[in-house]
Design a protein around this motif. Structure first.
Motif, PDB file in Angstrom:
ATOM      1  N   LEU A  16       1.319  -1.310  -0.322  1.00  0.00           N
ATOM      2  CA  LEU A  16       0.155   0.405   0.353  1.00  0.00           C
ATOM      3  C   LEU A  16       0.890   0.933   0.255  1.00  0.00           C
ATOM      4  CD1 LEU A  16      -2.725  -0.901   2.339  1.00  0.00           C
ATOM      5  CD2 LEU A  16      -2.429  -0.831   0.009  1.00  0.00           C
ATOM      6  N   ALA A  17       2.058   1.418   1.296  1.00  0.00           N
ATOM      7  CA  ALA A  17       3.175   2.536   0.325  1.00  0.00           C
ATOM      8  C   ALA A  17       3.424   2.413  -0.855  1.00  0.00           C
ATOM      9  CB  ALA A  17       3.981   2.199   2.170  1.00  0.00           C
ATOM     10  N   SER A  18       3.475   2.050  -1.665  1.00  0.00           N
ATOM     11  CA  SER A  18       3.898   2.094  -2.395  1.00  0.00           C
ATOM     12  C   SER A  18       2.699   1.940  -3.672  1.00  0.00           C
ATOM     13  CB  SER A  18       4.649   0.274  -3.262  1.00  0.00           C
ATOM     14  OG  SER A  18       3.753  -0.540  -4.020  1.00  0.00           O
ATOM     15  N   LEU A  55      10.464  -3.375  -3.157  1.00  0.00           N
ATOM     16  CA  LEU A  55      10.338  -4.460  -4.331  1.00  0.00           C
ATOM     17  C   LEU A  55       9.325  -4.297  -4.370  1.00  0.00           C
ATOM     18  CD1 LEU A  55      11.437  -7.490  -2.075  1.00  0.00           C
ATOM     19  CD2 LEU A  55      12.799  -6.796  -4.154  1.00  0.00           C
ATOM     20  N   ARG A  56       8.085  -3.760  -3.677  1.00  0.00           N
ATOM     21  CA  ARG A  56       6.868  -3.946  -5.128  1.00  0.00           C
ATOM     22  C   ARG A  56       6.729  -2.251  -5.869  1.00  0.00           C
ATOM     23  NH1 ARG A  56       3.850  -7.733  -5.820  1.00  0.00           N
ATOM     24  NH2 ARG A  56       1.632  -7.044  -4.675  1.00  0.00           N
ATOM     25  N   LEU A  57       7.507  -0.866  -5.292  1.00  0.00           N
ATOM     26  CA  LEU A  57       8.201   0.110  -6.364  1.00  0.00           C
ATOM     27  C   LEU A  57       8.304  -0.040  -7.266  1.00  0.00           C
ATOM     28  CD1 LEU A  57       7.214   2.834  -6.298  1.00  0.00           C
ATOM     29  CD2 LEU A  57       9.364   3.720  -4.494  1.00  0.00           C
ATOM     30  N   PHE A  58       9.730  -0.275  -7.183  1.00  0.00           N
ATOM     31  CA  PHE A  58      10.556  -0.400  -7.891  1.00  0.00           C
ATOM     32  C   PHE A  58      10.432  -1.568  -8.645  1.00  0.00           C
ATOM     33  CE2 PHE A  58      12.898   2.950  -5.297  1.00  0.00           C
ATOM     34  CZ  PHE A  58      12.926   3.793  -5.921  1.00  0.00           C
ATOM     35  N   GLY A  59      10.119  -3.066  -8.411  1.00  0.00           N
ATOM     36  CA  GLY A  59       9.953  -3.578  -9.317  1.00  0.00           C
ATOM     37  C   GLY A  59       9.080  -4.392  -9.478  1.00  0.00           C
ATOM     38  N   GLN A  60       7.460  -4.359  -8.603  1.00  0.00           N
ATOM     39  CA  GLN A  60       6.022  -4.135  -9.575  1.00  0.00           C
ATOM     40  C   GLN A  60       5.688  -3.105 -10.093  1.00  0.00           C
ATOM     41  OE1 GLN A  60       3.255  -3.730  -6.970  1.00  0.00           O
ATOM     42  NE2 GLN A  60       1.556  -5.609  -8.032  1.00  0.00           N
ATOM     43  N   GLY A  61       6.714  -1.932 -10.120  1.00  0.00           N
ATOM     44  CA  GLY A  61       5.665  -0.881 -10.051  1.00  0.00           C
ATOM     45  C   GLY A  61       6.481  -0.261 -11.086  1.00  0.00           C
ATOM     46  N   MET A  62       7.549   0.309 -10.527  1.00  0.00           N
ATOM     47  CA  MET A  62       8.392   1.680 -12.001  1.00  0.00           C
ATOM     48  C   MET A  62       9.051   0.343 -12.840  1.00  0.00           C
ATOM     49  SD  MET A  62       8.357   4.419 -11.157  1.00  0.00           S
ATOM     50  CE  MET A  62       9.174   5.708 -12.131  1.00  0.00           C
ATOM     51  N   ILE A 106      17.372   5.639 -12.425  1.00  0.00           N
ATOM     52  CA  ILE A 106      17.537   4.893 -11.004  1.00  0.00           C
ATOM     53  C   ILE A 106      16.511   4.580 -10.393  1.00  0.00           C
ATOM     54  CG2 ILE A 106      15.469   7.143 -10.015  1.00  0.00           C
ATOM     55  CD1 ILE A 106      15.789   9.011 -12.012  1.00  0.00           C
ATOM     56  N   ILE A 107      15.937   3.342 -11.462  1.00  0.00           N
ATOM     57  CA  ILE A 107      15.385   2.166 -10.696  1.00  0.00           C
ATOM     58  C   ILE A 107      15.664   1.237 -10.195  1.00  0.00           C
ATOM     59  CG2 ILE A 107      13.361   3.625 -12.153  1.00  0.00           C
ATOM     60  CD1 ILE A 107      12.958   1.799 -13.286  1.00  0.00           C
ATOM     61  N   ALA A 108      17.084   1.346 -11.377  1.00  0.00           N
ATOM     62  CA  ALA A 108      17.625  -0.344 -11.511  1.00  0.00           C
ATOM     63  C   ALA A 108      18.644  -0.242 -10.401  1.00  0.00           C
ATOM     64  CB  ALA A 108      18.547  -0.280 -12.416  1.00  0.00           C
ATOM     65  N   PRO A 109      19.262   0.470  -9.596  1.00  0.00           N
ATOM     66  CA  PRO A 109      20.141   1.027  -8.486  1.00  0.00           C
ATOM     67  C   PRO A 109      19.138   0.848  -6.980  1.00  0.00           C
ATOM     68  CG  PRO A 109      21.023   2.504  -9.906  1.00  0.00           C
ATOM     69  CD  PRO A 109      19.381   2.054 -10.558  1.00  0.00           C
ATOM     70  N   MET A 110      17.831   1.504  -6.993  1.00  0.00           N
ATOM     71  CA  MET A 110      16.994   0.902  -5.829  1.00  0.00           C
ATOM     72  C   MET A 110      16.350  -0.442  -5.875  1.00  0.00           C
ATOM     73  SD  MET A 110      16.986   4.296  -4.114  1.00  0.00           S
ATOM     74  CE  MET A 110      15.441   3.634  -3.439  1.00  0.00           C
ATOM     75  N   LEU A 111      16.000  -1.065  -7.020  1.00  0.00           N
ATOM     76  CA  LEU A 111      15.374  -2.339  -6.369  1.00  0.00           C
ATOM     77  C   LEU A 111      16.759  -3.328  -6.610  1.00  0.00           C
ATOM     78  CD1 LEU A 111      13.605  -5.017  -7.518  1.00  0.00           C
ATOM     79  CD2 LEU A 111      14.430  -4.933  -9.752  1.00  0.00           C
ATOM     80  N   ALA A 112      18.013  -3.024  -6.874  1.00  0.00           N
ATOM     81  CA  ALA A 112      19.277  -4.115  -6.081  1.00  0.00           C
ATOM     82  C   ALA A 112      19.219  -3.230  -4.757  1.00  0.00           C
ATOM     83  CB  ALA A 112      20.201  -3.014  -7.296  1.00  0.00           C
TER      84      ALA A 112
END
Length: 415
Positions: free
Chosen positions: A60-62, A112-119, A84-90
């Motif tokens: 929900l936060a994501s 994980l949800r914000l960058f993997g499932q989301g961005m 931006i998003i690849a380092p954050m997922l890592a």
């Protein structure tokens, strides 16, 4: 040479860039994270309910963050967004490997949800919708297959990797793969921006004027369409989340039910490709009234049938609806709201659907606890799909009615 091969030859780099993003987005999907659930609950001392609450909070936060972060896709190139998003997922995978406190676990799920499932998929779909016009459906259907490939390769591969080196170290390896495989590939493949008007012959121009996100929030069509867009995520997540409970109710073998996922994957891929063809042949608006029909039949079958073959038919129907839903959403948004603010608008819609996927297991689980039968819930969800399909036909007519007059005016010669 076939038209399909000609398309691939001329557009492989852009399709591949978006495919890589959807492939690695698997890391943030429920189906992938769930593979570590047993280890997580054991090491953090969580019950099933507590783990579910942690997952819901992070998800929900994501969803609350995505509408704001997702808008960067409108202002930055795919290469910059990837940086931006690849380092954050890592970083999220590293946190999963190293965290020892439940607060760190919540932050891990959030990232994980914000960058993997989301961005990751949000960037892929938004870029593809901009890169292609006349062949948008075909391009999106190929990009979406990255999800199927990721589930086939990464989930099974991670299980084997965890058995060999441990689940925490396995998550670290995932982060390294994002940085040394996914990021360089996307940077290389997306080095050149694609301009549809210069590469497509007689593009099918059906996109609407460019709406702002504020205008979308005041549009009644947006709220009506969300009744349809949210349904696949809500219902499919509920079915997959409660699969063990359903198997126990029906007296089926969990192994047999799991084997039906092969049918799901195959039909999902075929449906994705076929829907892309239909979108290019007709339009996304022509397809949306039919997307929920297989889902409705599947839910009713699960709620009423006990035969051993039921899971296989249900998985085929779910795959058909899910493949069509993902492809159609990516294609229909430009037809409804234009391209200029597509990233911000799509992020808003994805966030709403993520809310639905987060709420579904919790709502249905609560209803089960208070005595509302799960089969009855499934039938109710199935019945819901049919009037909403009629509503989607109404939405399509209204969108065409307001788009075509403005297009006719814009096409009128000056003077």
């Amino acid at each position: 040479m076939s038209a399909f091969l000609i398309f691939l030859r001329g557009n492989a780099r852009w399709v591949a860039a978006a495919f890589v993003l959807t492939f690695f987005s698997t890391i943030g999907q429920t189906s992938f994270i769930g593979g570590s659930a047993g280890h997580i609950r054991s090491e953090y001392g969580l019950s099933n309910g507590q783990w579910g609450m942690v997952y819901m909070i992070g998800t929900l936060a994501s969803a609350l963050t995505l509408p704001y972060l997702g808008a960067i896709v409108d202002r930055l190139t795919v290469r910059t967004v990837a940086l931006i998003i690849a380092p954050m997922l890592a970083a999220a995978t590293a946190l999963m490997a190293l965290s020892a406190h439940v607060v760190g676990l919540i932050l891990t799920i959030y990232l994980l949800r914000l960058f993997g499932q989301g961005m990751f998929p949000h960037t892929a779909y938004t870029a593809t919708a901009r890169w292609f016009t006349a062949q948008r459906g075909k391009a999106l259907s190929l990009v979406i297959l990255g999800h199927n490939a990721g589930e086939a390769v990464l989930i099974a591969g991670f299980v084997a990797l965890s058995a060999a080196i441990g689940w925490r170290l396995g998550w670290l390896v995932l982060g390294v793969a994002v940085l040394v495989v996914a990021l360089p590939l996307v940077m290389w493949l997306a080095a050149v921006e694609r301009v549809p008007a210069s590469t497509e012959i007689n593009p099918r121009v059906v996109d609407a004027r460019d709406w702002t996100r504020g205008e979308v929030l005041s549009d009644p069509i947006f709220y009506l369409s969300m009744l349809g867009f949210m349904a696949p995520g809500f219902i499919v997540t509920v079915i997959f989340f409660h699969q063990v409970y359903l198997v126990e109710l029906r007296g089926w073998s969990l192994g047999v039910f799991a084997s039906a996922f092969v049918v799901w994957a195959g039909v999902n891929s075929l449906s994705t490709l076929m829907t892309g063809y239909l979108i290019d042949r007709f339009s996304g608006l022509s397809v949306i009234p039919f997307v929920l029909l297989p889902l409705g039949v599947a839910s009713i079958l699960l709620g009423t049938m006990t035969a051993g073959w039921t899971p296989f038919l249900v998985m085929a129907l779910l795959g058909a609806s899910s493949g069509a839903a993902t492809t159609t959403l990516g294609s229909v948004l430009p037809e409804v709201y234009g391209l200029r603010h597509l990233g911000a608008i799509r992020a808003l819609i994805v966030a709403t659907t993520v809310f639905a996927t987060a709420a579904g297991p919790g709502i249905t689980g609560y209803l089960i606890d208070v005595g509302v039968g799960y089969p009855a819930q499934l039938v109710t969800m199935g019945v819901y799909c049919f009037p909403v399909s009629l509503l989607m036909a109404f939405v399509a007519r209204r969108v065409r009615a307001r788009t075509l007059p403005s297009k006719a005016v814009s096409d009128r010669p000056p003077g």
